[in-house]
Scaffold this active site. Structure first.
Site, short mmCIF file in Angstrom:
data_model
loop_
_atom_site.label_atom_id
_atom_site.label_comp_id
_atom_site.label_asym_id
_atom_site.label_seq_id
_atom_site.Cartn_x
_atom_site.Cartn_y
_atom_site.Cartn_z
N CYS A 1 72.55 53.00 3.47
CA CYS A 1 71.94 52.64 4.65
C CYS A 1 71.41 51.24 4.39
O CYS A 1 70.43 50.90 3.43
CB CYS A 1 71.19 53.67 5.51
N LYS B 1 89.95 43.35 43.26
CA LYS B 1 88.87 44.01 42.59
C LYS B 1 87.60 42.82 42.34
O LYS B 1 87.88 42.24 41.57
CB LYS B 1 89.01 44.80 41.36
N TYR C 1 84.49 47.29 51.50
CA TYR C 1 85.75 47.92 51.37
C TYR C 1 85.73 49.28 51.16
O TYR C 1 86.78 49.86 50.85
CB TYR C 1 86.29 47.18 49.83
N GLU D 1 80.89 44.93 47.83
CA GLU D 1 80.55 44.36 46.51
C GLU D 1 79.70 42.95 46.93
O GLU D 1 80.04 42.24 47.73
CB GLU D 1 81.89 43.84 45.73
N ASP E 1 84.40 41.14 41.02
CA ASP E 1 83.71 41.38 39.95
C ASP E 1 82.22 40.89 40.53
O ASP E 1 81.72 39.79 39.93
CB ASP E 1 84.19 40.45 38.89
N LEU F 1 86.04 53.86 39.34
CA LEU F 1 87.45 53.80 39.49
C LEU F 1 88.32 54.05 38.05
O LEU F 1 87.78 53.48 37.35
CB LEU F 1 88.08 52.43 40.33
N TYR G 1 48.07 44.02 55.64
CA TYR G 1 49.12 44.49 55.02
C TYR G 1 49.01 45.46 53.60
O TYR G 1 49.32 46.34 53.52
CB TYR G 1 50.02 43.16 54.70
N ASP G 2 48.11 44.73 52.92
CA ASP G 2 47.53 45.24 51.78
C ASP G 2 46.84 46.56 51.95
O ASP G 2 47.09 47.45 51.29
CB ASP G 2 46.57 44.40 50.80
N CYS H 1 64.40 57.15 8.41
CA CYS H 1 65.07 56.17 8.62
C CYS H 1 64.64 54.93 9.74
O CYS H 1 64.66 55.48 10.79
CB CYS H 1 66.65 56.04 8.83
N CYS I 1 74.12 57.14 8.12
CA CYS I 1 72.72 57.12 7.39
C CYS I 1 72.53 58.53 7.15
O CYS I 1 72.17 59.13 8.12
CB CYS I 1 71.77 55.96 7.98
N ARG J 1 74.29 50.85 43.14
CA ARG J 1 75.03 52.15 42.78
C ARG J 1 74.14 52.85 41.66
O ARG J 1 74.15 54.04 41.65
CB ARG J 1 76.02 51.67 41.82
N LYS K 1 94.70 52.04 46.90
CA LYS K 1 94.07 53.03 47.61
C LYS K 1 94.91 53.68 48.55
O LYS K 1 95.82 53.08 49.14
CB LYS K 1 92.77 52.98 48.38
N CYS L 1 67.25 51.74 5.28
CA CYS L 1 66.33 52.69 4.62
C CYS L 1 66.92 52.95 3.17
O CYS L 1 65.89 53.62 2.28
CB CYS L 1 66.25 53.95 5.52
N GLU M 1 94.01 45.33 47.34
CA GLU M 1 92.94 44.28 47.59
C GLU M 1 92.28 43.88 46.34
O GLU M 1 92.30 44.68 45.35
CB GLU M 1 91.80 44.76 48.71
N LYS N 1 93.86 46.59 36.25
CA LYS N 1 93.01 45.60 35.79
C LYS N 1 93.99 44.29 35.39
O LYS N 1 95.19 44.54 35.15
CB LYS N 1 92.32 46.04 34.55
N ASP O 1 47.61 39.25 55.52
CA ASP O 1 47.74 39.83 54.21
C ASP O 1 46.71 41.00 53.80
O ASP O 1 47.20 41.95 53.15
CB ASP O 1 47.56 38.67 53.15
S1 IVH Z 1 86.79 50.99 46.00
C1 IVH Z 1 85.68 55.40 45.64
N1 IVH Z 1 87.36 48.59 46.12
O1 IVH Z 1 84.55 48.47 41.02
C2 IVH Z 1 85.90 54.12 44.99
N2 IVH Z 1 85.70 49.07 44.18
O2 IVH Z 1 85.38 50.22 38.77
C3 IVH Z 1 85.05 53.24 45.56
N3 IVH Z 1 84.94 47.07 43.07
O3 IVH Z 1 82.16 50.68 41.64
C4 IVH Z 1 85.26 51.59 45.22
N4 IVH Z 1 86.14 45.72 44.22
O4 IVH Z 1 81.80 48.16 42.40
C5 IVH Z 1 86.68 49.42 45.42
N5 IVH Z 1 88.01 46.54 46.55
C6 IVH Z 1 87.17 47.35 45.73
C7 IVH Z 1 86.63 47.01 44.79
C8 IVH Z 1 85.76 47.74 44.27
C9 IVH Z 1 85.16 45.89 43.30
C10 IVH Z 1 83.97 47.91 42.27
C11 IVH Z 1 82.97 48.82 42.80
C12 IVH Z 1 83.18 49.92 41.83
C13 IVH Z 1 84.04 49.48 40.67
C14 IVH Z 1 84.78 50.62 39.98
#
Ligand code: IVH
Length: 705
Positions: free
Chosen positions: A432, A131, A239, A187, A133, A96, A49-50, A456, A450, A152, A303, A435, A129, A327, A46
């Site tokens: 307001c 999307k 992706y 993702e 979350d 997107l 490392y420090d 304020c 306001c 990002r 795409k 204020c 494909e 969506k 350690d």
């Molecule tokens: S393509 C140039 N593919 O959605 C485009 N994005 O709303 C690159 N995301 O920032 C993204 N699943 O974080 C792509 N199958 C998928 C995705 C995907 C989730 C997210 C990604 C992006 C956001 C845009």
């Protein structure tokens, strides 16, 4: 380190020696991190490392120019509170555009065909494909070795989460058969079962639980201690890609297959679809299967499959033209509206907030929702036309709440059959609530504001919160909570006060509850380090209405220095004349934004606050001039006649991407006319004015296409 005896004192290093030392220490610390955090097999003590980290920080302090964006100093291990280092993305991380129904998807296809000049029945395949979350991550490999991983961030600069990404099982540390440089994007997410188990464990330990899998994934990836991330069940779907030293493949689908061969996980619901009908059919299938996937998705991404077409389509400012997110419909629930509160924002806007009986919407407990503005509550739009068939919203009503993606929950509708008999229409305040100043609506503005300005307290606090936020001054240890506390005590009322806090209240702060000598000193050090600030951050931090992050960057890039910007804004006060015109000449700056800038800088209270702030700063770092000058950057070009190699839209987009301005008619200000067959009056006018005229081939040669 074992080399301590031979080490040259930092003060005696030449710049070249310092650069070599930084490279050596960076490698050493990285290797030590990997050995310690991922392989559980430390390669140094350690103390060693420090010492390595201290020496690196010291050299970086003495030679700030040499500090690498991905420096491991201030990341993992010894000083985690310092936060993440930043990594500039070699290729911006885009978001997107959205489609919400089949018609939007067909429009997307039509738009692409028209841009490329393809007939309606010409073949044009797409991939589809899920999307995911989660949160996006860019992982850079060089010669097959994982070099770094970044979130990002704002799309241009992300956070260095390399050590954390290495703990994710789906992310290979070494890959074979890849180009020398390959940045894989995808993702990071958490599955439902893992999420439930994590929350149960957190609860059992009395620690905070997460609202949903995405928050859990984000919280886990953005841990300052990678050892914690390692205990979290994170997963990764690849992706997309960023920088590559050679093309991965000819199509999106083949590129994904290559990534799969390298060891990445590709979503198994990815399909190649020959047309929009097939996209919509696959969307319907994914929507049906959504509940059984075991992880959250919020739509389907389409795409263009052919990568050469993707390249021709290029991007708009923040989204590619070749992809779209279809969506899923928003999730909804009914609940009681307990109360309507009014919040005052940084520009004085009075925003109504619905306080709700807590209700679960799409897996998240919602107790607040936005009500937009007074017209929305009254059941009309800004033009006075009825919305919700004119039904108003009242305290005590049953309301329908919905969430679409990330955004703040909203109220869609109201159930009149459940309205209490004694309810009264909501009366929007004309003063307001913070204020007491008059709150007025300018003609044409849907928002009541306001008029208290910087007097304020609510506007002061909001402006300060904005000022210290991440994309603005981003002062470590000074978040919304601390700002509110300092404001309550009257210690910090305007941004300049932050920089004099130490001299005025330094000793008191260290004695406050929750603070101590060390944390106070850390805060002051963080504040000191921000006396040097990049121009774009400063502009954004001022919190001027209509001037967001992108506009601030644009202004910074256009004027390069604070002095130049100020000179133009000062001279633009009459809202006419040369200075005003030069503001409006910037592509992306319209009259509303220009007027807002001029107003802010000429309002005496606001200007005094800005001047007081800049007096506290030691350097406003000029913006970088546009990196590579293309032969047409800054030139005004006009296309006329028929183009044979590409459509007008594509030609315009290309020219703009190279920094040219595309005009519709020829004038004295035109620099170049590109004339195809059939060019008429414009080419003639160009000749009269002595403007250079090129044919399409010469133009393509000029831009190196
Ligand atoms: S393509 C140039 N593919 O959605 C485009 N994005 O709303 C690159 N995301 O920032 C993204 N699943 O974080 C792509 N199958 C998928 C995705 C995907 C989730 C997210 C990604 C992006 C956001 C845009």
């Amino acid at each position: 380190m074992g080399k301590a005896a031979r080490e040259i004192p930092v003060g005696a290093l030449s710049e070249t020696e310092a650069a070599t030392e930084i490279a050596r220490l960076t490698d050493l610390i990285r290797q030590a991190n990997v050995a310690y955090y991922q392989e559980d097999a430390p390669v140094m003590s350690d103390a060693e490392y420090d010492a390595a980290r201290r020496r690196l920080s010291l050299i970086e302090a003495v030679f700030p120019r040499l500090k690498r964006v991905d420096s491991p100093s201030g990341q993992v291990g010894a000083a985690p509170q310092e936060g993440f280092a930043r990594i500039r993305h070699a290729v911006p991380m885009l978001s997107l555009a959205n489609a919400f129904d089949g018609e939007d998807v067909r429009e997307f296809d039509r738009g692409i065909r028209s841009f490329l000049g393809l007939a309606p029945d010409a073949p044009l395949a797409y991939t589809a494909e899920p999307k995911i979350d989660g949160l996006s991550l860019a992982i850079r490999y060089e010669q097959g070795a994982l070099i770094h991983a970044a979130t990002r961030g704002d799309g241009a600069v992300g956070e260095d989460v390399t050590a954390n990404a290495r703990t994710i099982g789906d992310i290979p540390h070494r890959i074979a058969g890849a180009p020398d440089i390959l940045e894989v994007r995808g993702e990071v997410y958490m599955g439902h079962a893992d999420f439930a188990a994590l929350n149960a464990a957190q609860k059992a330990r009395g620690e905070k639980t997460f609202a949903n899998p995405r928050n859990a994934a984000a919280g886990s990836l953005r841990q300052l201690d990678p050892a914690v991330t390692a205990t979290r069940p994170l997963r990764f779907f690849a992706y997309a890609w960023g920088e590559v030293s050679e093309p991965l493949a000819a199509t999106q689908m083949e590129a994904l297959e290559r990534l799969a061969q390298m060891g990445f996980v590709i979503n198994d619901l990815t399909r190649l679809c020959p047309d929009t009908d097939s996209l919509l059919a696959h969307y319907a299938r994914i929507e049906r299967e959504r509940a059984t996937l075991g992880y959250d998705i919020d739509g389907v991404v389409y795409k263009v499959n052919d990568l050469s077409l993707q390249a021709r389509l290029g991007m708009r400012s923040t989204t590619p033209r070749w992809a779209i997110a279809h969506k899923f419909p928003a999730e909804m629930a009914w609940t009681r509206l307990e109360r309507i509160d009014i919040q005052v924002g940084r520009t004085g806007a009075l925003s109504p907030v619905a306080r709700l009986s807590p209700v679960t919407v799409g897996g998240v407990v919602v107790s607040n929702a936005t009500l937009h503005n007074e017209d929305y509550i009254a059941g009309r739009d800004s033009a006075g036309a009825p919305i919700r068939e004119g039904r108003d919203i009242r305290e005590g009503d049953w309301v329908q709440v919905y969430r679409a993606g990330d955004v703040i929950p909203k109220i869609r509708d109201v159930d009149l059959s459940r309205r209490p008999a004694d309810s009264k229409p909501f009366e929007f305040p004309k003063k307001c609530p913070e204020c007491g100043a008059d709150a007025v609506r300018e003609p044409g503005d849907s928002v009541r504001r306001c008029t208290g300005g910087l007097a304020c307290p609510a506007q002061q606090v909001e402006k300060l919160r904005h000022f210290v936020s991440r994309p603005a001054f981003d002062i470590e240890g000074l978040g919304a909570r601390q700002i509110e506390a300092f404001h309550r005590r009257g210690w910090v009322l305007s941004p300049a006060d932050i920089f004099t806090l130490q001299s005025r209240h330094g000793a008191e702060l260290a004695g406050l509850e929750g603070w101590g000598e060390t944390s106070a000193q850390k805060l002051f050090a963080a504040i000191e380090s921000r006396r040097r600030i990049p121009l774009a951050r400063l502009i954004f931090a001022l919190g001027i209405r209509h001037v967001g992050e992108a506009a601030a960057r644009l202004l910074a890039r256009s004027f390069l220095t604070w002095e130049a910007l100020l000179a133009v804004i000062d001279a633009a006060a009459p809202r006419e004349g040369e200075a005003w015109d030069s503001l409006l000449a910037i592509d992306g700056i319209g009259t509303v934004m220009a007027a807002s800038l001029v107003t802010a800088f000429h309002q005496p209270g606001e200007r005094a606050a800005i001047d007081a702030l800049t007096r506290e700063l030691t350097e406003i770092i000029p913006a970088e001039p546009p990196a590579q000058q293309s032969p047409v950057a800054g030139k005004t070009v006009v296309f006329t006649g028929k183009l044979e190699q590409m459509t007008r839209a594509e030609a315009k987009a290309r020219a703009e991407a190279l920094g040219a301005k595309v005009a519709g008619s020829v004038s004295k200000r035109t620099d170049l006319v590109i004339a195809g067959p059939g060019a008429g009056s414009k080419a003639k006018k160009a000749a009269e004015l002595g403007i250079e005229v090129l044919d399409e081939a010469a133009w393509l040669a000029l831009i190196g296409a």
